[in-house]
Design a protein around this motif. Structure first.
Motif, PDB file in Angstrom:
ATOM      1  N   GLU A   1       4.188   6.034  -1.463  1.00 35.39           N
ATOM      2  CA  GLU A   1       4.323   4.460  -1.037  1.00 35.39           C
ATOM      3  C   GLU A   1       2.986   3.831  -0.716  1.00 35.39           C
ATOM      4  O   GLU A   1       2.587   2.707  -1.034  1.00 35.39           O
ATOM      5  CB  GLU A   1       5.229   4.062   0.181  1.00 35.39           C
ATOM      6  CG  GLU A   1       6.734   5.001  -0.308  1.00 35.39           C
ATOM      7  CD  GLU A   1       7.558   4.435  -1.498  1.00 35.39           C
ATOM      8  OE1 GLU A   1       7.200   3.315  -1.599  1.00 35.39           O
ATOM      9  OE2 GLU A   1       8.159   5.189  -1.940  1.00 35.39           O
TER      10      GLU A   1
ATOM     11  N   ILE B   1       6.437   2.494   2.908  1.00 42.58           N
ATOM     12  CA  ILE B   1       6.901   1.180   2.717  1.00 42.58           C
ATOM     13  C   ILE B   1       6.410  -0.025   3.504  1.00 42.58           C
ATOM     14  O   ILE B   1       5.827  -0.827   3.019  1.00 42.58           O
ATOM     15  CB  ILE B   1       8.416   1.075   2.240  1.00 42.58           C
ATOM     16  CG1 ILE B   1       8.750   2.180   1.184  1.00 42.58           C
ATOM     17  CG2 ILE B   1       8.885  -0.337   2.087  1.00 42.58           C
ATOM     18  CD1 ILE B   1      10.247   2.272   1.084  1.00 42.58           C
ATOM     19  N   ILE B   2       6.585   0.334   4.831  1.00 35.69           N
ATOM     20  CA  ILE B   2       6.483  -0.831   5.680  1.00 35.69           C
ATOM     21  C   ILE B   2       4.773  -1.075   5.666  1.00 35.69           C
ATOM     22  O   ILE B   2       4.303  -2.385   5.750  1.00 35.69           O
ATOM     23  CB  ILE B   2       6.816  -0.406   7.265  1.00 35.69           C
ATOM     24  CG1 ILE B   2       8.388  -0.250   7.309  1.00 35.69           C
ATOM     25  CG2 ILE B   2       6.183  -1.262   8.362  1.00 35.69           C
ATOM     26  CD1 ILE B   2       8.935  -1.558   7.676  1.00 35.69           C
TER      27      ILE B   2
ATOM     28  N   LYS C   1       1.341  -7.888   9.693  1.00 34.00           N
ATOM     29  CA  LYS C   1       0.589  -8.252   8.474  1.00 34.00           C
ATOM     30  C   LYS C   1      -0.796  -8.000   8.612  1.00 34.00           C
ATOM     31  O   LYS C   1      -1.527  -8.354   9.670  1.00 34.00           O
ATOM     32  CB  LYS C   1       0.777  -9.682   8.256  1.00 34.00           C
ATOM     33  CG  LYS C   1       0.669  -9.999   6.624  1.00 34.00           C
ATOM     34  CD  LYS C   1       2.048  -9.876   5.914  1.00 34.00           C
ATOM     35  CE  LYS C   1       1.964  -9.779   4.411  1.00 34.00           C
ATOM     36  NZ  LYS C   1       3.023  -9.379   3.801  1.00 34.00           N
TER      37      LYS C   1
ATOM     38  N   PRO D   1      12.225  -3.762   8.206  1.00 33.31           N
ATOM     39  CA  PRO D   1      11.088  -4.584   7.552  1.00 33.31           C
ATOM     40  C   PRO D   1      10.879  -5.775   8.054  1.00 33.31           C
ATOM     41  O   PRO D   1      10.103  -6.566   7.665  1.00 33.31           O
ATOM     42  CB  PRO D   1      12.032  -4.696   6.113  1.00 33.31           C
ATOM     43  CG  PRO D   1      13.408  -4.301   6.215  1.00 33.31           C
ATOM     44  CD  PRO D   1      13.647  -3.495   7.448  1.00 33.31           C
TER      45      PRO D   1
ATOM     46  N   ILE E   1       7.383  -6.701   9.338  1.00 32.24           N
ATOM     47  CA  ILE E   1       6.339  -6.813   8.357  1.00 32.24           C
ATOM     48  C   ILE E   1       5.367  -8.048   8.693  1.00 32.24           C
ATOM     49  O   ILE E   1       4.063  -7.964   8.971  1.00 32.24           O
ATOM     50  CB  ILE E   1       6.824  -6.761   6.884  1.00 32.24           C
ATOM     51  CG1 ILE E   1       7.303  -5.351   6.673  1.00 32.24           C
ATOM     52  CG2 ILE E   1       5.838  -7.101   6.038  1.00 32.24           C
ATOM     53  CD1 ILE E   1       7.993  -5.043   5.285  1.00 32.24           C
TER      54      ILE E   1
ATOM     55  N   ARG F   1       2.803  -0.521   3.200  1.00 30.39           N
ATOM     56  CA  ARG F   1       2.325  -1.338   2.036  1.00 30.39           C
ATOM     57  C   ARG F   1       2.827  -2.618   1.900  1.00 30.39           C
ATOM     58  O   ARG F   1       1.910  -3.379   1.550  1.00 30.39           O
ATOM     59  CB  ARG F   1       3.109  -0.374   0.887  1.00 30.39           C
ATOM     60  CG  ARG F   1       2.475  -0.867  -0.521  1.00 30.39           C
ATOM     61  CD  ARG F   1       3.350  -0.221  -1.830  1.00 30.39           C
ATOM     62  NE  ARG F   1       4.888  -0.980  -1.728  1.00 30.39           N
ATOM     63  CZ  ARG F   1       6.014   0.150  -1.595  1.00 30.39           C
ATOM     64  NH1 ARG F   1       5.781   1.136  -2.185  1.00 30.39           N
ATOM     65  NH2 ARG F   1       7.102  -0.482  -1.741  1.00 30.39           N
ATOM     66  N   GLU F   2       4.141  -2.938   2.514  1.00 28.71           N
ATOM     67  CA  GLU F   2       4.522  -4.437   2.251  1.00 28.71           C
ATOM     68  C   GLU F   2       3.765  -5.133   3.393  1.00 28.71           C
ATOM     69  O   GLU F   2       3.606  -6.256   3.345  1.00 28.71           O
ATOM     70  CB  GLU F   2       6.025  -4.283   2.533  1.00 28.71           C
ATOM     71  CG  GLU F   2       6.951  -3.618   1.597  1.00 28.71           C
ATOM     72  CD  GLU F   2       6.856  -4.234   0.132  1.00 28.71           C
ATOM     73  OE1 GLU F   2       6.492  -5.435   0.023  1.00 28.71           O
ATOM     74  OE2 GLU F   2       6.510  -3.494  -0.699  1.00 28.71           O
TER      75      GLU F   2
END
Lengths: 306, 306
Positions: free
Chosen positions: B289, B257-258, B225, B218, B221, B260-261
């Motif tokens: 996700e 997840i990556i 971005k 993570p 991220i 989305r975050e």
């Protein structure tokens, strides 16, 4: 048993969407030998439905990319498949460094032993031998050190002539192996019975000569005399003879001459330049010299019967 | 101009008759970047009808065979095609030795310069930059030193608002470039006209993040971005999380997840284990996700518009 040659790729130099660099799978006496290994060979082996773990010996003619760039990928895949038996790689001096440095730099852990047999002789040498087969190098004349390979079944056992044997009540099953090996039979009273009266000729020992990249080199003819199948490269038509000589290759006509002079039974051509799309011109040129010439077919198998 | 990503291969480890190891061709600002180069990539490039000579930069994530074994064949083919402009290869430390030893042992004569840019930093660094694009490394966590790459168009010029400009008779064509660059205009009487009154926002600068083999990480991220397109490996389903961690890979859920975050716009999955034949299970897991997830298609192109 027969001899089976499966062509995995037969084009020179640059692989394209429809052409594949040199690689062949030979089944001789139920030994599976991979001969040369251009990029993408492992995929071609899959298309040929070959069992990877039956391949124990790989013979590389020379260290040009279109004959060897698929080797590291195949070695790597064998690891991932969990191979645990040794793999023997026969090829020119330098091949061990070529592979080992790649394994080191990719941090590959080998699950099996790779045994390298590096060749540097300019004469024909025995490269491999077991109870059924022997393999000799065929020194060729290319831009770099290059060998072809001669694969020969050893002389096969004679077959028992059971009708004849049964006429002599005293010949026991224990004597059969000696008879198959060609020995005469000595009767209890000392009479010698000629082996030929008790056996017949066994099946023919088959042979295959692989003549990879080379200029026209008639001094290989005695080495490959009478083989059942000859692969001889024919990169160009004879009209491009000068280019062939310059780049270290042969023409289809020259392949045909070699086949005729060596009295081989069948010739298969290959290593075609990408300039040719209709290979029949190469076939026709070779056929003028040697009638029993065929073109390779991708993933096609040539069977030679005993 | 748009950003175009062509998937040349998206499977892990072992190439088969129907699956291809990792390679991608990215067109960003009309620069063609090859990303990773598993065995057979040059053939995939041909199938994609790519122009080999437009590729000047190759980015290799790590020295595992399924990401790099096709590189030597491509380099060799570029020689045979007579390339004479430099080729830049960006990749982990060791890649120069990996290639140069193979060129040496195959006695290849390079017709062009190969410029290696070896990476060893554990932090994100600027890998390449020109007037239109910059490329940063994305440090990943695999079994060996591995980087992903972030490809970003530089901020694009503002567009002239010709109606507004014409209201000021004295603004000359010579001033236009300054306006595109965002500068205010100073009139002869000293009045300053705000740039935003004379121009409008230029097209969006596009970005692509390539996250090759990695455990769930993570901390990448912030780096990725809001990118327009994210490729994130998803070798396994989350039910095989333990195996994923052990082998240094991610699950489809983790890729989601990556995405989305990081607030990316689109996610494309890949590097699937050969255990999966129906990739929709991986897609569905990631979509739980992050909805805007797609599967890669072989020789398929994903276009992102400005």
């Amino acid at each position: 048993m027969s001899l089976e040659l499966t062509i995995l790729g037969f084009n020179s130099a640059v692989p394209t969407a429809f052409t594949h660099p040199t690689a062949q799978l030979l089944n001789i006496a139920e030994r599976y030998f991979l001969i040369d290994c251009g990029e993408g060979t492992q995929v071609q082996l899959r298309k040929a439905k070959a069992k990877f773990n039956r391949i124990n010996h790989i013979f590389i003619s020379h260290l040009h990319g279109d004959h060897v760039f698929g080797l590291i990928g195949l070695i790597s895949t064998l690891q991932l498949l969990g191979r645990d038996t040794p793999l023997y790689i026969h090829g020119p001096k330098g091949i061990e460094e070529f592979i080992m440095i790649q394994l080191k730099l990719t941090e590959s852990k080998c699950t099996y032993d790779i045994v390298f047999n590096e060749l540097s002789s300019k004469k024909s040498v025995l490269v491999f031998e077991d109870d059924k087969v022997e393999v000799f190098s065929i020194p060729l004349n290319h831009r770099v050190y290059t060998n072809g390979y001669l694969f020969k079944e050893k002389k096969k056992l004679r077959k028992l002539n059971m009708d004849a044997i049964q006429q002599y009540g005293e010949i026991d099953i224990c004597d059969y192996q000696n008879l198959k090996n060609g020995k005469d039979y000595v009767m209890e009273d000392g009479t010698i019975i000629d082996n030929e009266d008790l056996t017949v000729e066994g099946p023919r020992a088959l042979s295959y000569a692989y003549c990879s990249d080379t200029r026209y080199k008639p001094d290989i003819i005695p080495l490959i005399k009478g083989v059942d199948l000859l692969y001889h490269e024919s990169t160009f038509l004879h009209e491009a003879k000068e280019l062939a000589t310059y780049t270290g290759h042969s023409t289809a006509k020259e392949a045909g001459i070699i086949a005729r002079e060596a009295g081989v039974k069948k010739l298969v051509l290959g290593h075609f330049s990408n300039r040719y799309h209709d290979y029949s011109v190469l076939l026709n040129e070779a056929k003028l010299e040697f009638e029993n010439t065929v073109l390779p077919r991708l993933i096609g198998t040539i069977k030679i019967k005993e």
